[in-house]
Write a protein that holds these residues in place. Structure first.
Motif, PDB file in Angstrom:
ATOM      1  N   HIS A 174       0.816  -1.217   0.000  1.00 30.14           N
ATOM      2  CA  HIS A 174       0.000   0.000   0.000  1.00 30.14           C
ATOM      3  C   HIS A 174       0.847   1.263   0.000  1.00 30.14           C
ATOM      4  O   HIS A 174       0.403   2.326   0.431  1.00 30.14           O
ATOM      5  CB  HIS A 174      -1.010  -0.060   1.149  1.00 30.14           C
ATOM      6  CG  HIS A 174      -1.920  -1.232   0.981  1.00 30.14           C
ATOM      7  ND1 HIS A 174      -2.927  -1.264   0.031  1.00 30.14           N
ATOM      8  CD2 HIS A 174      -1.904  -2.453   1.553  1.00 30.14           C
ATOM      9  CE1 HIS A 174      -3.505  -2.454   0.055  1.00 30.14           C
ATOM     10  NE2 HIS A 174      -2.903  -3.196   0.965  1.00 30.14           N
ATOM     11  N   CYS A 184      -7.370   1.171  -5.242  1.00 28.90           N
ATOM     12  CA  CYS A 184      -6.893   0.045  -4.439  1.00 28.90           C
ATOM     13  C   CYS A 184      -7.971  -0.326  -3.417  1.00 28.90           C
ATOM     14  O   CYS A 184      -8.766   0.528  -3.008  1.00 28.90           O
ATOM     15  CB  CYS A 184      -5.606   0.445  -3.727  1.00 28.90           C
ATOM     16  SG  CYS A 184      -4.875  -0.892  -2.761  1.00 28.90           S
ATOM     17  N   CYS A 186      -7.662  -0.618  -0.409  1.00 32.64           N
ATOM     18  CA  CYS A 186      -7.471   0.126   0.844  1.00 32.64           C
ATOM     19  C   CYS A 186      -8.124   1.498   0.797  1.00 32.64           C
ATOM     20  O   CYS A 186      -8.187   2.192   1.812  1.00 32.64           O
ATOM     21  CB  CYS A 186      -5.990   0.269   1.162  1.00 32.64           C
ATOM     22  SG  CYS A 186      -5.136   1.504   0.155  1.00 32.64           S
ATOM     23  N   CYS A 191      -1.645   2.317  -5.445  1.00 28.95           N
ATOM     24  CA  CYS A 191      -0.789   1.489  -4.587  1.00 28.95           C
ATOM     25  C   CYS A 191      -0.081   0.424  -5.433  1.00 28.95           C
ATOM     26  O   CYS A 191      -0.585  -0.008  -6.470  1.00 28.95           O
ATOM     27  CB  CYS A 191      -1.618   0.756  -3.533  1.00 28.95           C
ATOM     28  SG  CYS A 191      -2.348   1.819  -2.287  1.00 28.95           S
TER      29      CYS A 191
HETATM   30 ZN   LIG Z   1      -3.679   0.287  -1.151  1.00 28.15          ZN
END
Ligand SMILES: [Zn+2]
Length: 326
Positions: A174, A184, A186, A191
């Motif tokens: 990340h 991503c 996240c 990332c």
């Molecule tokens: Zn990420």
């Protein structure tokens, strides 16, 4: 099956090991010399309730015990992170189902089996195993980067794992490598995981196949049926001359290679181990990373770092899990 083997500690019985992955959960008896003496696996039941999942782990381990390893005195567990190794509790792993969320796995398995249990995250178990038996033998300063369904890392400095205050250190997947790049899981964009993971390569391949229905990639996608195009199919299409697939693979490769230079600059490792199914499928990435680190990382870290492919493959998790309690 209990015959002593060269390298085994005299009188020390094998230990039990459990490797919980996003797809498979494997159980084994492992000798003190790192030999897998008996093993079993099932698809990880992470979509149901946590009792079913723990029951699956106990069932697999009981089968190993009944295969001649009832005397095993401890259990080591490698599990998909993030998790708190101090208490053996899983946080909410992003790549698995709800059954694993906030699960006090060490306590539950310990009381079900009557054994001491140590749990650590998969990349930590893998770097310990590569240090003892694999690509980083003898090294104390090691970076382990795995590019698979997701991207993960672990860092060992002077023989000690870097854990961070909550035990979640090492999430190098990340780090943003392309600002404004692909979304991503996240929540951020660009990332390393969103560009180079097997999942990211497959998603980019599906978009490219939809964009050009006459391409090799689109033909592969039709053969595989929608949604089942995987990273390995994109790599194969690239090798067969599909331009869009080739540019997806080049983008992923360059991201991984650049990440290796960053990791060498930040951590000055003796050995950087490249692991995971995407690297296994593209072994030429390791040599390119080695050349690029030499050419682009800061001196003298650039010449010191050995870039090596992981040697233990799918067994690294089980061997590392066993080392947690050996
Ligand atoms: Zn990420």
């Amino acid at each position: 099956m209990n015959t002593m083997m060269s390298g085994d500690v005299k009188g020390a019985p094998p230990v039990l090991a459990l490797d919980i992955g996003g797809t498979w959960t494997r159980a084994a008896a492992v000798s003190t010399a790192g030999r897998i003496l008996s093993s079993a696996r099932e698809r990880t039941q992470s979509d149901g309730n946590s009792a079913d999942f723990v029951g699956q782990c106990v069932r697999l381990l009981t089968a190993i015990r009944e295969d001649g390893f009832a005397e095993s005195a401890a259990l080591g567990v490698s599990a998909t992170g993030p998790l708190d190794a101090a208490t053996g509790t899983l946080y909410h792993p992003p790549n698995t189902g709800a059954a694993l969320a906030d699960l006090p796995l060490a306590a539950l398995l310990g009381s079900a089996l009557g054994l001491p249990v140590v749990v650590d995250k998969d990349t930590n178990a893998a770097v310990i195993a590569e240090q003892r038996y694999g690509a980083a033998r003898g090294a104390k300063d090691i970076v382990y980067l795995t590019v698979s369904t997701g991207v993960g890392a672990s860092v060992m400095m002077n023989g000690l794992l870097m854990r961070g205050v909550d035990g979640t250190a090492g999430e190098f997947g990340h780090v943003v490598i392309e600002p404004g790049g692909p979304h991503c899981g996240c929540g951020r964009r660009g990332c390393l995981e969103a560009v180079a993971s097997g999942q990211a390569i497959a998603a980019a391949g599906r978009r490219a196949a939809a964009h050009d229905p006459t391409s090799i990639l689109a033909c592969t996608a039709r053969v595989q049926s929608p949604g089942l195009l995987e990273g390995a199919h994109v790599a194969a299409a690239a090798a067969a001359g599909d331009d869009a697939a080739a540019s997806i693979m080049t983008r992923a490769r360059d991201a991984v290679v650049s990440a290796c230079v960053d990791l060498v600059n930040v951590f000055n490792p003796e050995t950087l181990v490249l692991a995971g199914s995407v690297v296994r499928g593209n072994p030429q990435w390791v040599e390119l990373a080695s050349q690029t680190v030499k050419a682009e990382a800061l001196s003298p870290a650039n010449l010191r770092a050995r870039i090596r492919p992981a040697e233990l493959g799918d067994d690294g998790g089980l061997l590392g899990a066993a080392l947690l309690v050996t």
